[in-house]
Structure formats: C-alpha cells, structure tokens
Design a protein around this motif. Sequence first.
Motif, PDB file in Angstrom:
ATOM      1  N   CYS A   1       0.857  -1.197   0.000  1.00 32.17           N
ATOM      2  CA  CYS A   1       0.000   0.000   0.000  1.00 32.17           C
ATOM      3  C   CYS A   1       0.885   1.236   0.000  1.00 32.17           C
ATOM      4  O   CYS A   1       1.572   1.488  -0.987  1.00 32.17           O
ATOM      5  CB  CYS A   1      -0.983  -0.042   1.164  1.00 32.17           C
ATOM      6  SG  CYS A   1      -2.219   1.265   1.027  1.00 32.17           S
ATOM      7  N   ASP A   2       0.915   1.982   1.071  1.00 30.96           N
ATOM      8  CA  ASP A   2       1.741   3.196   1.050  1.00 30.96           C
ATOM      9  C   ASP A   2       2.815   3.200   2.125  1.00 30.96           C
ATOM     10  O   ASP A   2       3.289   4.253   2.529  1.00 30.96           O
ATOM     11  CB  ASP A   2       0.869   4.456   1.134  1.00 30.96           C
ATOM     12  CG  ASP A   2       0.039   4.502   2.396  1.00 30.96           C
ATOM     13  OD1 ASP A   2      -0.097   3.457   3.051  1.00 30.96           O
ATOM     14  OD2 ASP A   2      -0.477   5.573   2.730  1.00 30.96           O
ATOM     15  N   GLU A   3       3.207   2.010   2.598  1.00 30.46           N
ATOM     16  CA  GLU A   3       4.359   1.917   3.485  1.00 30.46           C
ATOM     17  C   GLU A   3       5.397   0.994   2.852  1.00 30.46           C
ATOM     18  O   GLU A   3       5.052  -0.105   2.422  1.00 30.46           O
ATOM     19  CB  GLU A   3       3.973   1.325   4.851  1.00 30.46           C
ATOM     20  CG  GLU A   3       3.722   2.361   5.912  1.00 30.46           C
ATOM     21  CD  GLU A   3       2.246   2.633   6.097  1.00 30.46           C
ATOM     22  OE1 GLU A   3       1.446   1.762   5.716  1.00 30.46           O
ATOM     23  OE2 GLU A   3       1.904   3.718   6.612  1.00 30.46           O
ATOM     24  N   THR A   4       6.650   1.466   2.794  1.00 32.81           N
ATOM     25  CA  THR A   4       7.737   0.584   2.362  1.00 32.81           C
ATOM     26  C   THR A   4       8.395   0.098   3.647  1.00 32.81           C
ATOM     27  O   THR A   4       8.750   0.919   4.496  1.00 32.81           O
ATOM     28  CB  THR A   4       8.805   1.348   1.546  1.00 32.81           C
ATOM     29  OG1 THR A   4       8.163   2.310   0.720  1.00 32.81           O
ATOM     30  CG2 THR A   4       9.615   0.400   0.680  1.00 32.81           C
ATOM     31  N   ALA A   5       8.549  -1.219   3.788  1.00 31.16           N
ATOM     32  CA  ALA A   5       9.060  -1.720   5.059  1.00 31.16           C
ATOM     33  C   ALA A   5       9.977  -2.916   4.876  1.00 31.16           C
ATOM     34  O   ALA A   5       9.803  -3.716   3.960  1.00 31.16           O
ATOM     35  CB  ALA A   5       7.897  -2.083   5.982  1.00 31.16           C
ATOM     36  N   ALA A   6      10.973  -3.000   5.764  1.00 32.68           N
ATOM     37  CA  ALA A   6      11.902  -4.128   5.786  1.00 32.68           C
ATOM     38  C   ALA A   6      12.151  -4.509   7.236  1.00 32.68           C
ATOM     39  O   ALA A   6      12.297  -3.628   8.093  1.00 32.68           O
ATOM     40  CB  ALA A   6      13.224  -3.740   5.114  1.00 32.68           C
TER      41      ALA A   6
ATOM     42  N   LEU B   1      12.019  -1.613  10.032  1.00 33.02           N
ATOM     43  CA  LEU B   1      12.000  -0.262   9.454  1.00 33.02           C
ATOM     44  C   LEU B   1      10.760  -0.045   8.595  1.00 33.02           C
ATOM     45  O   LEU B   1      10.377  -0.920   7.815  1.00 33.02           O
ATOM     46  CB  LEU B   1      13.254  -0.051   8.586  1.00 33.02           C
ATOM     47  CG  LEU B   1      14.609  -0.314   9.263  1.00 33.02           C
ATOM     48  CD1 LEU B   1      15.742  -0.132   8.267  1.00 33.02           C
ATOM     49  CD2 LEU B   1      14.797   0.627  10.456  1.00 33.02           C
ATOM     50  N   VAL B   2      10.154   1.130   8.737  1.00 33.32           N
ATOM     51  CA  VAL B   2       8.974   1.473   7.934  1.00 33.32           C
ATOM     52  C   VAL B   2       9.133   2.900   7.423  1.00 33.32           C
ATOM     53  O   VAL B   2       9.431   3.805   8.195  1.00 33.32           O
ATOM     54  CB  VAL B   2       7.667   1.407   8.768  1.00 33.32           C
ATOM     55  CG1 VAL B   2       6.460   1.733   7.899  1.00 33.32           C
ATOM     56  CG2 VAL B   2       7.488   0.044   9.409  1.00 33.32           C
ATOM     57  N   LEU B   3       8.934   3.069   6.117  1.00 41.47           N
ATOM     58  CA  LEU B   3       8.964   4.415   5.519  1.00 41.47           C
ATOM     59  C   LEU B   3       7.572   4.738   5.008  1.00 41.47           C
ATOM     60  O   LEU B   3       7.057   4.038   4.132  1.00 41.47           O
ATOM     61  CB  LEU B   3       9.904   4.420   4.316  1.00 41.47           C
ATOM     62  CG  LEU B   3      11.358   4.828   4.485  1.00 41.47           C
ATOM     63  CD1 LEU B   3      12.019   4.872   3.120  1.00 41.47           C
ATOM     64  CD2 LEU B   3      11.464   6.188   5.165  1.00 41.47           C
ATOM     65  N   GLY B   4       6.944   5.789   5.534  1.00 35.68           N
ATOM     66  CA  GLY B   4       5.616   6.182   5.064  1.00 35.68           C
ATOM     67  C   GLY B   4       5.720   7.105   3.858  1.00 35.68           C
ATOM     68  O   GLY B   4       6.812   7.549   3.489  1.00 35.68           O
ATOM     69  N   GLN B   5       4.578   7.384   3.217  1.00 32.98           N
ATOM     70  CA  GLN B   5       4.572   8.250   2.026  1.00 32.98           C
ATOM     71  C   GLN B   5       3.506   9.326   2.138  1.00 32.98           C
ATOM     72  O   GLN B   5       3.045   9.843   1.106  1.00 32.98           O
ATOM     73  CB  GLN B   5       4.277   7.416   0.768  1.00 32.98           C
ATOM     74  CG  GLN B   5       5.107   6.181   0.592  1.00 32.98           C
ATOM     75  CD  GLN B   5       4.625   5.337  -0.589  1.00 32.98           C
ATOM     76  OE1 GLN B   5       3.544   5.540  -1.126  1.00 32.98           O
ATOM     77  NE2 GLN B   5       5.434   4.379  -0.996  1.00 32.98           N
TER      78      GLN B   5
ATOM     79  N   CYS C   1       0.233  -2.982  14.254  1.00 33.46           N
ATOM     80  CA  CYS C   1      -1.181  -2.965  13.844  1.00 33.46           C
ATOM     81  C   CYS C   1      -1.268  -2.490  12.409  1.00 33.46           C
ATOM     82  O   CYS C   1      -2.035  -2.993  11.606  1.00 33.46           O
ATOM     83  CB  CYS C   1      -1.939  -1.954  14.693  1.00 33.46           C
ATOM     84  SG  CYS C   1      -3.087  -2.672  15.835  1.00 33.46           S
ATOM     85  N   THR C   2      -0.487  -1.454  12.091  1.00 31.08           N
ATOM     86  CA  THR C   2      -0.497  -0.906  10.732  1.00 31.08           C
ATOM     87  C   THR C   2       0.517  -1.680   9.890  1.00 31.08           C
ATOM     88  O   THR C   2       1.206  -2.567  10.391  1.00 31.08           O
ATOM     89  CB  THR C   2      -0.141   0.591  10.781  1.00 31.08           C
ATOM     90  OG1 THR C   2       1.097   0.721  11.453  1.00 31.08           O
ATOM     91  CG2 THR C   2      -1.183   1.379  11.537  1.00 31.08           C
ATOM     92  N   ASP C   3       0.601  -1.341   8.606  1.00 31.96           N
ATOM     93  CA  ASP C   3       1.455  -2.126   7.718  1.00 31.96           C
ATOM     94  C   ASP C   3       2.912  -2.064   8.163  1.00 31.96           C
ATOM     95  O   ASP C   3       3.439  -0.996   8.467  1.00 31.96           O
ATOM     96  CB  ASP C   3       1.316  -1.625   6.282  1.00 31.96           C
ATOM     97  CG  ASP C   3      -0.004  -2.081   5.682  1.00 31.96           C
ATOM     98  OD1 ASP C   3      -0.685  -2.915   6.315  1.00 31.96           O
ATOM     99  OD2 ASP C   3      -0.344  -1.618   4.592  1.00 31.96           O
ATOM    100  N   ASN C   4       3.549  -3.223   8.183  1.00 33.45           N
ATOM    101  CA  ASN C   4       4.936  -3.334   8.648  1.00 33.45           C
ATOM    102  C   ASN C   4       5.539  -4.589   8.045  1.00 33.45           C
ATOM    103  O   ASN C   4       4.818  -5.427   7.474  1.00 33.45           O
ATOM    104  CB  ASN C   4       4.941  -3.399  10.180  1.00 33.45           C
ATOM    105  CG  ASN C   4       4.301  -4.659  10.706  1.00 33.45           C
ATOM    106  OD1 ASN C   4       4.942  -5.687  10.840  1.00 33.45           O
ATOM    107  ND2 ASN C   4       2.992  -4.633  10.963  1.00 33.45           N
ATOM    108  N   ALA C   5       6.848  -4.729   8.161  1.00 37.59           N
ATOM    109  CA  ALA C   5       7.486  -5.906   7.574  1.00 37.59           C
ATOM    110  C   ALA C   5       7.785  -6.979   8.612  1.00 37.59           C
ATOM    111  O   ALA C   5       8.086  -8.116   8.258  1.00 37.59           O
ATOM    112  CB  ALA C   5       8.772  -5.495   6.855  1.00 37.59           C
ATOM    113  N   ALA C   6       7.686  -6.635   9.907  1.00 33.87           N
ATOM    114  CA  ALA C   6       7.920  -7.647  10.944  1.00 33.87           C
ATOM    115  C   ALA C   6       6.897  -8.775  10.792  1.00 33.87           C
ATOM    116  O   ALA C   6       7.225  -9.960  10.901  1.00 33.87           O
ATOM    117  CB  ALA C   6       7.830  -7.010  12.325  1.00 33.87           C
TER     118      ALA C   6
END
Length: 377
Positions: free
Chosen positions: A24-29, A46-50, A324-329
Amino acid sequence: MDLAPASPTTQEKTLTVLGLESSCDETAAAILRRAPDGSQEILADLVLGQNDAHAPFGGVVPEIAARAHVEAIDGLVVEALKAAKLTLDDIDGFAATAGPGLVGGVMAALMTAKALALGTGKPLIAVNHLEGHALSPRLSEDVAFPYLLLLVSGGHTQLLIAEDVGVYHRLGSTIDDAAGEAFDKTAKVMGLGFPGGPALEKFAQTGDVERFALPTPLRGRPGCDFSFAGLKTAARQVWDKLDNPSDQDRADLSAGVQSAIAKSLAQRSGRAMDMFVERYPNVAEPRPFLVAGGVAANKAVRSALSDAATARGFTMTAPPMKWCTDNAAMIALAGMEHLVRGQTDDLDAAARPRWPLDAQSAKMNPAIGAGRKGPKA
Ligand code: KG4
Ligand code: ZN
C-alpha cells in the motif's frame, strides 16, 4: 527486541528471515531471527511512510506509491542489514508480500525478494499480506490458536478465526468499502486533511454524536459481513445539505460517522464471537479477540469493541500500533512460519492484486465481490 515465543516446530537450527512489504503506502523491511526452542527476536524493523507524497491528492495514488516503493526499497534492505549487523549471507530466507494490494507496489517488494533469493541461492517466501496481519498478534503476545481476529484497515475489514499457521476461517468481510476507507472518504468530503481517519477522530472529540444520527450499517442482518458504502453516501448527503458548513458541523458529522462505524464493527464482531464459541465451545474464558489494522487506533472503535468482547467473555487485545499498521515484521514472521514448515515458493511467484486468505469461504460466498477478478479482500 525479544518477542513472544513461537509454537514448537521441528526447526533444527537458528533461522533468520528478511521480510519486505510494499502493498500500500508503506515501504518496510524487517529481520526476524528464531532459535530452535521457538524464542525469537526482531533484529531490524524499518517502515517508511509516504503521507507527504499522497496528501495533495487526499488519498493514496497507486502510481506515486509504486514509484516511491521502488526508490526506497533497496536502501531500506541495506539499512535493515546494517541495523541487524548482518550481511546477506546471514539470511536464510527472503519473504515478501505478494498480495493482495496495489499491484505496482506489491511488485517492488516481491521483485526485490526474488532478486535477493536468486543472488544468494536462498529460498523465497511469497507471503499473503492478510496472513501477515492475521499472525501479527503473535509478534507481541503469546497468543495460542485458535483466536478471533478483526482486521480493520484502509484496505480490509474482515473477521476471521486463525486456527493455525495457514489455516484461517473467514467469518465475514466487507461487501464494499473497508472501514478505514469510510473514515478517509468522509474526511475528504469534509476537507479534514489526509490521512482522514485520525483527522476525523480529532474533530469527533468536540462533536455532538446525536445531531446527525446515521444508520448503523447492516444492523440486525444475519452473518457478520460489513458494508460501509451506504454510510459514506448518507454522510455525503448530510454534508451537501449544509449551508456554508462550520467546524462545529464538521465535528458533529465526524462524531456521527465515527459512532456508526464503531457500532457496526462492534455488532458484527459480537456475532463473530458467538460463531467462535459455537465452533470452539471448549476454549476457556476470557477467549482471545485480537484487533489489527490502522482503524484499531481509533479510541471510540476500541472502546466499542472492548465492550462487545467483555459482554461475551472475550478479551480484546491489539498489537502495539507499529505492528497494527502495515509493517514488515509481520511479513517476516509469516515467512518464518512457512520456512520452518518447508513451504517456500518458486521464483515465478506472481504479484496478486486479489488474494483471499480463505479461498474456500470466498468461493462459497458470492456476496464478497464475486466478480471476474474474484473476491476483493
Ligand atoms: O493498517 P493501515 O495503516 O494501512 C492499511 O490500510 O493497510 O490502516 C490505515 C487506515 C486508514 O484508512 C486510516 O485513516 C485509518 O487506518 N486510521 C484511522 C485512525 N488511524 C488510522 N481511522 C480512524 N481513526 C484513527 N485514529
Ligand atoms: Zn495492511
């Protein structure tokens, strides 16, 4: 960071999984390590929002999202390895969300994971984003299967029983918009800013919930599917009739919309709790009711869900907001669960805009968007 221990498996050695997310709109690793005794640790998250990129448009623009993911993801992998003090040689599997989601975005993480898997000769795990959310409570809580989960975000609204890794029984899902979408679109109509959900909650704090009493969607209807499109239209009609609306009008309508969404989520979840008890009469009280997704941040929603749970012998728990929100964990966790079970994917795994978690119930319930492209969520 130490996590809740995993259920025992036949894992022989310590394994490390890199997870990637861009649906969606989060890039995560994130990097997750698990020992044979089930103890596990997040080594990077790590999470980068947009938000800034999408704010001028009042919503997520898929092309902008996809481009931003492509630009960010390589650097994020490097950062995650650095944070974990690891090199690519230390990674035993590459997990990426392969759907459902905005397919241009999904491809960024999936292609990156494929390239890393190809380059290192380690396996790829193509993760269903919904399974990531479904398992996310197990990052922070020692929660045993089966548990009831409400996933309530900008893209999804569904109730499911997580029975085991890979075994999800869907009880209900939205037949049109997601709850977060209803928050966001109504906020956009009223010009509250982006992202709309948190802005609407703020306005609702000073609003009169009685002034614009809106209908609770699907009230009294059997089953536990959701619908929010009608509510969104009703709110827009109220708004359109207002002459030169003031901030108080905004606050009052926000309070009405928030209350209707919270009531609907609580009522449908209550039905799902009854279904859970019917299916699992032997699960002792307090039975587990987990809530994940960005909308779980809303205090009125949380309190309505918590009341519904308490009334039925359940306890409502939500993972910390960052999971809870988008994440890569959560993607790394789902990837790990499949890796330890020997379930890996070929490098031709496709990016999927639609990918229901419970294919069986999707087939059986044509109300859930049984269009040419299949179910939406
Ligand atoms: O899980 P999430 O970060 O992303 C996905 O949709 O996957 O959820 C974002 C959604 C958005 O619709 C946002 O407006 C909503 O969660 N949201 C809220 C609140 N915080 C986030 N909705 C209502 N009240 C909030 N406080
Ligand atoms: Zn999500």
